[in-house]
Design a protein around this motif. Sequence first.
Motif, mmCIF file in Angstrom:
data_model
loop_
_atom_site.group_PDB
_atom_site.id
_atom_site.type_symbol
_atom_site.label_atom_id
_atom_site.label_comp_id
_atom_site.label_asym_id
_atom_site.label_seq_id
_atom_site.Cartn_x
_atom_site.Cartn_y
_atom_site.Cartn_z
ATOM 1 N N GLN A 73 -22.713 -25.831 -25.588
ATOM 2 C CA GLN A 73 -22.078 -26.208 -24.108
ATOM 3 C C GLN A 73 -20.808 -27.067 -24.678
ATOM 4 O O GLN A 73 -19.766 -26.776 -24.043
ATOM 5 C CB GLN A 73 -22.980 -26.859 -23.283
ATOM 6 C CG GLN A 73 -22.256 -27.439 -22.149
ATOM 7 C CD GLN A 73 -22.238 -26.658 -20.780
ATOM 8 O OE1 GLN A 73 -23.050 -25.312 -20.894
ATOM 9 N NE2 GLN A 73 -22.036 -26.994 -19.880
ATOM 10 N N ILE B 277 -18.057 -25.084 -26.496
ATOM 11 C CA ILE B 277 -17.021 -23.934 -25.982
ATOM 12 C C ILE B 277 -16.587 -24.460 -24.624
ATOM 13 O O ILE B 277 -15.635 -23.911 -24.205
ATOM 14 C CB ILE B 277 -18.134 -22.449 -25.516
ATOM 15 C CG1 ILE B 277 -19.058 -23.245 -24.631
ATOM 16 C CG2 ILE B 277 -18.876 -22.006 -26.796
ATOM 17 C CD1 ILE B 277 -19.882 -21.927 -23.874
ATOM 18 N N THR B 278 -16.860 -25.613 -23.960
ATOM 19 C CA THR B 278 -16.312 -26.083 -22.776
ATOM 20 C C THR B 278 -14.930 -27.089 -23.514
ATOM 21 O O THR B 278 -14.326 -27.650 -22.701
ATOM 22 C CB THR B 278 -16.930 -26.915 -21.924
ATOM 23 O OG1 THR B 278 -17.715 -27.834 -22.632
ATOM 24 C CG2 THR B 278 -17.812 -25.886 -21.330
ATOM 25 N N ALA C 296 -15.213 -14.106 -26.716
ATOM 26 C CA ALA C 296 -15.614 -13.961 -25.418
ATOM 27 C C ALA C 296 -14.917 -12.371 -25.061
ATOM 28 O O ALA C 296 -15.816 -11.409 -24.511
ATOM 29 C CB ALA C 296 -15.003 -14.784 -24.463
ATOM 30 N N GLN D 121 -11.800 -17.626 -26.811
ATOM 31 C CA GLN D 121 -11.376 -16.307 -25.828
ATOM 32 C C GLN D 121 -11.502 -15.266 -26.509
ATOM 33 O O GLN D 121 -12.032 -14.387 -25.905
ATOM 34 C CB GLN D 121 -10.240 -16.625 -25.335
ATOM 35 C CG GLN D 121 -10.123 -17.483 -23.938
ATOM 36 C CD GLN D 121 -10.246 -18.974 -24.435
ATOM 37 O OE1 GLN D 121 -9.889 -19.425 -25.207
ATOM 38 N NE2 GLN D 121 -10.934 -19.619 -23.376
ATOM 39 N N ILE E 40 -23.951 -16.800 -23.637
ATOM 40 C CA ILE E 40 -23.520 -17.869 -24.273
ATOM 41 C C ILE E 40 -22.209 -18.653 -23.556
ATOM 42 O O ILE E 40 -22.170 -19.782 -23.533
ATOM 43 C CB ILE E 40 -23.035 -17.281 -25.686
ATOM 44 C CG1 ILE E 40 -24.333 -17.038 -26.456
ATOM 45 C CG2 ILE E 40 -22.424 -18.429 -26.514
ATOM 46 C CD1 ILE E 40 -25.318 -18.105 -26.975
ATOM 47 N N PHE E 41 -21.367 -17.573 -23.038
ATOM 48 C CA PHE E 41 -20.077 -18.189 -22.274
ATOM 49 C C PHE E 41 -20.328 -18.740 -20.940
ATOM 50 O O PHE E 41 -19.479 -19.403 -20.413
ATOM 51 C CB PHE E 41 -19.059 -17.348 -22.618
ATOM 52 C CG PHE E 41 -18.356 -17.512 -23.826
ATOM 53 C CD1 PHE E 41 -17.618 -18.322 -24.478
ATOM 54 C CD2 PHE E 41 -18.820 -16.599 -24.987
ATOM 55 C CE1 PHE E 41 -17.323 -18.575 -25.714
ATOM 56 C CE2 PHE E 41 -18.208 -16.457 -26.308
ATOM 57 C CZ PHE E 41 -17.597 -17.474 -26.640
ATOM 58 N N THR E 42 -21.441 -18.352 -20.302
ATOM 59 C CA THR E 42 -21.402 -18.600 -18.842
ATOM 60 C C THR E 42 -22.591 -19.762 -18.801
ATOM 61 O O THR E 42 -22.634 -20.833 -18.213
ATOM 62 C CB THR E 42 -21.973 -17.512 -17.981
ATOM 63 O OG1 THR E 42 -23.049 -16.657 -18.420
ATOM 64 C CG2 THR E 42 -20.939 -16.644 -17.863
ATOM 65 N N SER E 43 -23.874 -19.579 -19.588
ATOM 66 C CA SER E 43 -25.100 -20.465 -19.456
ATOM 67 C C SER E 43 -25.580 -20.707 -20.824
ATOM 68 O O SER E 43 -26.804 -20.118 -20.944
ATOM 69 C CB SER E 43 -25.870 -19.939 -18.510
ATOM 70 O OG SER E 43 -25.432 -19.255 -17.316
ATOM 71 N N PRO E 44 -25.051 -21.142 -21.638
ATOM 72 C CA PRO E 44 -25.350 -21.378 -23.072
ATOM 73 C C PRO E 44 -26.741 -22.338 -22.732
ATOM 74 O O PRO E 44 -26.862 -23.193 -21.959
ATOM 75 C CB PRO E 44 -24.390 -22.249 -23.734
ATOM 76 C CG PRO E 44 -23.546 -22.956 -22.825
ATOM 77 C CD PRO E 44 -23.617 -21.944 -21.524
ATOM 78 N N MET F 89 -35.241 -17.764 -20.634
ATOM 79 C CA MET F 89 -33.894 -17.567 -20.250
ATOM 80 C C MET F 89 -33.295 -16.138 -20.622
ATOM 81 O O MET F 89 -33.926 -15.644 -21.593
ATOM 82 C CB MET F 89 -32.932 -18.660 -21.348
ATOM 83 C CG MET F 89 -31.614 -18.352 -20.758
ATOM 84 S SD MET F 89 -30.739 -19.912 -20.744
ATOM 85 C CE MET F 89 -31.559 -20.793 -19.179
#
Lengths: 264, 244
Positions: free
Chosen positions: A256, A259-260, A223, A220, A246-250, A1
């Motif tokens: 996941q 953060i979601t 980020a 936020q 981390i914030f787009t594709s952990p 990754m």
Amino acid sequence: MLDTMTATATGISNAILRAKNLDVFYGEKQALFSVGIDIPEREITALIGPSGCGKSTFLRCLNRMNDTIPSCTIRGTVEIGGHDIYARDVDVVELRRRVGMVFQKPNPFPKSIYDNVAYGPRIHGLAADKGELDEIVYSCLERTGLLGEVRDRLDAPGTSLSGGQQQRLCIARAIAVSPEVILMDEPCSALDPIATARVEELMEELRRNYTIVIVTHNMQQAARVSQHTAFFHLGTLVEWGATEQIFTSPSDERTQGYITGRYG
Amino acid sequence: MTSEHIVKSYDAELNHLNETILKMGGLAESQLAEAIKAIATRDPELAMETVRGDPRIDALEADIDHQAVRLLALRQPMARDLRNILAALKISSAIERIGDYAANVAKRAVTLSESPPVRPAGTIPRMGRLVQRMIKDVLDAYTEGDAEKAKAVWARDHEVDDIYNSLFRELLTYMMEDPRNIGPCTHLLFVAKNIERIGDHTTNMAEIIYFMVTGNTLLESRPKGEDASFAHPEPPQKDGGDGR
């Protein structure tokens, strides 16, 4: 990754702080489990995770603030510039000069604005005379954006400032002793959004000269301000890597989930 | 998505967005089916009805834009949720284009029904079925969050290209044989091109879904057939040569 590092990976080239196999116990209870992470120099690293995950405990290991808790025991190493900060011959006062700290609640000394900033340089003997001391105080107030706001009342008590100004005063106090690293434990959680934005802008400014490690509950904020993010869960470092990653594709489901806004 | 948000209304909003995408995709798929049926059965009534159906797809696209902007502003989505919303925005614009192409196929069906039948028209339904199947599968991949299914659709686009390329040559041959074929064959050529473009948009959707699910982009190169853009037909020889 791409760009992501697992909790076990070691060795980024510009690490100023490096924790290896770090275990922390409060009495019988283990609070951190074999944490290994590199903190890159002159970048902002955010530590996130649910309450009780060990992120503040980890932050406090980085300048031995945990020494003040009698039941706290530590295994493993934390290196600054390649030297173990838990080694027997380490001068803890000097360590805390190199690794400063800003707390959640602004905690100016019950002294004047001037003396709050001048305190550290005085006890560490960083200024030869009054002129040099003035220079340090003014430049630190200037860099934290406070000078224009307090120039006329440097003799007023630090506690007379607003919450956001007090926090910037605490940051000015932290940088007055020329640290290499500044640790921030939820520095904006007691501030309103405007004061928060000022502190975030200041962090971006400070990043040119200092390494910053920030614990925050506000994802936020993590980020927005950080280049690297580490996610802690139940005392383990689950995942750390580039903030964007981390914030787009952990990679980890627990990251996941956290953060979601789901249960992990 | 496996687990639920702590804030239930957030899940409800994301589900609504995904349902709107499926509704829009299903509509585009049936628009395409009707348009192709109108060509196969030479039915101008059905064709006109299909043309009139397109604004419904456009309205759903506007609805999806609105939902996505709202979610971005109010929920500050992260990670998979963020990718989901970006995917919805991009997919809805792909479906909108598919709807436009289907409507264009339907318009040409009206004209084609007024001219004498030409034989290559028989290939169009086969091509249409293939693309419809791809749309259906890609929508399933979206619903199920199935990256492998999306990738399988993505890898299938060359079958559409192959049919298009052979149809292209066939139509040129018919046009060269008899100038009276040029009108209907040109319309059929555009129809085939439209369906081929629908295949491309479906492939793009598959790429978007792959990214939505995995967080990675599909980097390998897609299997490709020969490209009709480089075809160079020779006209038939008047003296009974070998050009026929």
